[in-house]
Design an enzyme around this catalytic site. Structure first.
Site, PDB file in Angstrom:
ATOM      1  N   ASP A  89       2.314  13.612   5.087  1.00  0.00           N
ATOM      2  CA  ASP A  89       0.891  13.511   4.757  1.00  0.00           C
ATOM      3  C   ASP A  89       0.342  12.300   5.513  1.00  0.00           C
ATOM      4  O   ASP A  89       0.543  11.155   5.098  1.00  0.00           O
ATOM      5  CB  ASP A  89       0.690  13.321   3.247  1.00  0.00           C
ATOM      6  CG  ASP A  89       1.025  14.571   2.433  1.00  0.00           C
ATOM      7  OD1 ASP A  89       1.877  15.353   2.881  1.00  0.00           O
ATOM      8  OD2 ASP A  89       0.452  14.728   1.338  1.00  0.00           O
ATOM      9  N   LYS A 152      -6.295  17.673   3.709  1.00  0.00           N
ATOM     10  CA  LYS A 152      -6.189  17.100   2.360  1.00  0.00           C
ATOM     11  C   LYS A 152      -7.395  16.219   2.082  1.00  0.00           C
ATOM     12  O   LYS A 152      -7.845  15.478   2.952  1.00  0.00           O
ATOM     13  CB  LYS A 152      -4.878  16.310   2.285  1.00  0.00           C
ATOM     14  CG  LYS A 152      -4.598  15.583   0.982  1.00  0.00           C
ATOM     15  CD  LYS A 152      -3.219  14.923   1.071  1.00  0.00           C
ATOM     16  CE  LYS A 152      -2.966  13.967  -0.087  1.00  0.00           C
ATOM     17  NZ  LYS A 152      -1.652  13.297   0.034  1.00  0.00           N
ATOM     18  N   LYS A 181      -5.059  20.945   0.576  1.00  0.00           N
ATOM     19  CA  LYS A 181      -4.471  20.191  -0.531  1.00  0.00           C
ATOM     20  C   LYS A 181      -5.560  19.337  -1.157  1.00  0.00           C
ATOM     21  O   LYS A 181      -6.221  18.557  -0.471  1.00  0.00           O
ATOM     22  CB  LYS A 181      -3.317  19.309  -0.045  1.00  0.00           C
ATOM     23  CG  LYS A 181      -2.703  18.442  -1.154  1.00  0.00           C
ATOM     24  CD  LYS A 181      -1.500  17.664  -0.651  1.00  0.00           C
ATOM     25  CE  LYS A 181      -0.991  16.674  -1.697  1.00  0.00           C
ATOM     26  NZ  LYS A 181       0.211  15.930  -1.236  1.00  0.00           N
TER      27      LYS A 181
END
Length: 215
Positions: A89, A152, A181
């Site tokens: 991430d 995300k 996400k």
């Protein structure tokens, strides 16, 4: 809907201890969460705690500001994968995006990390609370062009977390080509369901237990 299979069970706070990481992994095993999400130093520990399970390990890179160089992000990502991470991430360079005119550099930043980790999953964190609508759209385009697997919403360390409006915008921009996400401020079952119903594939939260065991 098996809500547990959407959850990246997360602990990223500066004060997280070795025992906290072990507890996170224990909870992930007990509730069959999809993944744990940890800072890079703790990847090896998580890997040892999650041996012989199918729970994934996500590690954050360039966290939480996104302001490290591509070289550092690449080396950090490679090290995390070598230590046992399955997913990265990474934080997009927020300040560079807001500066305007640096889209090629930002796209190359994302692409370099994706290339470094190969078939492992790359999620690009936008930190939407700091971005205009147009900047969010640009971030979607750059992530898609660079080969990201997910986009995300947030680190959870900014001034705001996920919103339904932001997720809808992201979905509209990528047309199913990249997964979403949602993270930041998702602490209960009802909220998590709203995001999943909207179309997210993963929920990043430090409140996984409360979500799967609402009182």
């Amino acid at each position: 809907m098996k809500i547990n299979t959407y959850i990246d069970h997360t602990i990223l706070k500066a004060t997280a201890t070795v025992d906290d990481i072990k507890q996170l992994c224990k909870e992930a095993k007990e509730h069959h969460f999809y993944a744990v999400c940890v800072n890079g130093y703790y990847v090896a520990l998580a890997e040892s705690e999650l041996m012989q399970t199918d729970i994934k390990i996500a590690a954050v890179v360039g966290f939480p500001l996104g302001a490290t160089s591509s070289y550092i992000k690449v080396e950090e990502a490679k090290h995390c994968i070598d230590q046992g991470a399955h997913e990265i991430d990474m934080v997009l360079n927020v300040g560079l995006l807001k500066s305007g005119g640096y889209q090629k550099i930002i796209e190359e930043d994302i692409r370099a990390v994706k290339k470094a980790i190969g078939n492992n999953v790359l999620k690009v964190i936008f930190e939407n609370c700091y971005l205009t609508t147009e900047e969010k759209k640009i971030a979607c385009k750059l992530s898609l062009n660079a080969g990201a697997d997910f986009i995300k919403t947030s680190t959870g360390f900014g001034t705001g977390g996920a919103t339904l409006e932001d997720v809808q915008l992201m979905i509209n921009e990528v047309h199913g080509s990249v997964k979403i996400k949602a993270s930041g401020g998702i602490r209960d079952l009802n909220t998590a369901k709203q995001y999943i119903d909207l179309g997210v594939s993963r929920i990043g939260t430090s409140s996984g237990i409360q979500i799967v065991n609402p009182t």
